[in-house]
Design an enzyme around this catalytic site. Structure first.
Site, PDB file in Angstrom:
ATOM      1  CG  LEU A 150       1.653  -2.618  -5.973  1.00 42.48           C
ATOM      2  CD1 LEU A 150       2.815  -1.931  -6.069  1.00 42.48           C
ATOM      3  CD2 LEU A 150       0.812  -2.103  -4.690  1.00 42.48           C
ATOM      4  CB  CYS A 151      -2.550  -5.034 -10.961  1.00 43.77           C
ATOM      5  SG  CYS A 151      -2.312  -6.719 -10.214  1.00 43.77           S
ATOM      6  N   GLY A 152      -4.973  -3.816  -8.295  1.00 39.42           N
ATOM      7  CA  GLY A 152      -6.432  -3.842  -7.827  1.00 39.42           C
ATOM      8  C   GLY A 152      -6.729  -5.413  -7.677  1.00 39.42           C
TER       9      GLY A 152
END
Length: 293
Positions: free
Chosen positions: A87-89
């Site tokens: 969930l950090c691109g």
């Protein structure tokens, strides 16, 4: 057209997701501030120590320069620094792509011979390369859960000992350098053997250094410590970059959830209006049927 219940369920689900992404953004913002302070304070010390390290490696010494030993690059170790969570691109995928690009462009022959090994710092790297039957070594996948200089030093000791024993001829670091909240720069740096300063090799070889205490004592103590600091700086950079990337990704996800909610609420109102209009038409039609009968 979806039913009112379906649209209402999607609205509820989107609101819940928006609340989660907003909370994750706030948590990452708090963690980012601490991580940014740590790397900002570490960088000047690491850069100065690295300059000293390069100058010492360029100087002549009578001792054993195992850290500066230039060997044919037959066995390669790539230290890939990622995160433990997602969930950090594109933070982790950029590391994966860079490692694959380095292998294809620089070490294709060694990879085909099975002489390219990956040391993963961060669980995501281990998961990615483990599924691709890549040579993995070391167990530092959860280092970020208790990030400290001592824990990173254990990884640095492992890498330095493996290079000194001849298990690897070259060690390179692949990590995200923190620039700001929205920008992370992919770095590929040679860790071992030490790269001497390109424009100071000739000058350094002519300088008559005065060592106090003796030269071997300085080299045996300062060089390993400097290498540990360089690895610690790379890990701190990656840690700050991860929180910045996650904060940006969650901010965009929150905005996207808001846009989706607008569309869903508009669809809900249109569907509700269509249902009411249909009911009115049915009532009117029934009333006209009763009159005609």
């Amino acid at each position: 057209m979806p039913s009112l219940k379906e649209v209402k369920n999607r609205i509820t689900s989107t609101i819940s997701t928006q609340q989660i992404t907003k909370a994750m953004k706030m948590v990452s913002a708090a963690k980012l501030r601490r991580a940014q302070d740590r790397i900002t304070q570490m960088r000047p010390f690491a850069q100065k120590l690295n300059a000293i390290l390069q100058n010492l490696s360029a100087a002549q010494t009578d001792g054993e320069n195992w850290y500066n030993e230039q060997r044919p690059a037959n066995k390669i170790l790539l230290v890939a620094i990622s995160s433990d969570r997602g969930l950090c691109g594109s933070f982790n995928s950029n590391v994966f792509k860079t490692v694959n690009r380095v292998i294809e462009e620089k070490y294709a022959t060694q990879f085909n011979n099975g002489n390219v090994t990956v040391l993963s710092i961060g669980k995501k790297t281990a998961d990615y390369f483990g599924k691709r039957k890549c040579n993995l070594i070391g167990d530092y996948t959860l280092l970020f859960s208790s990030l400290s200089y001592d824990n990173v030093s254990h990884a640095a000791d492992f890498i330095m000992q493996a290079f000194r024993d001849g298990k690897f001829d070259r060690v390179e670091l692949v990590y995200n350098e923190f620039k700001n909240v929205a920008t992370q720069i992919l770095r590929v740096e040679q860790f071992l053997p030490i790269v001497p300063p390109t424009n100071q090799i000739d000058a350094a070889s002519q300088i008559d250094y005065i060592f106090q205490p003796e030269q071997d004592t300085i080299l045996s103590g300062l060089i390993p410590k400097s290498l540990k600091v360089q690895l610690y700086k790379a890990v701190l950079d990656s840690n700050a970059a991860e929180h910045g990337a996650r904060m940006t990704a969650m901010d965009k996800a929150t905005d996207n959830a808001g846009e989706l909610l607008k569309q869903l609420r508009l669809t809900y109102n249109r569907t509700r209006q269509a249902a009411i209009t249909k009911e009115i038409l049915e009532i009117v039609g029934g009333a006209e049927a009763l009159k005609s009968s």
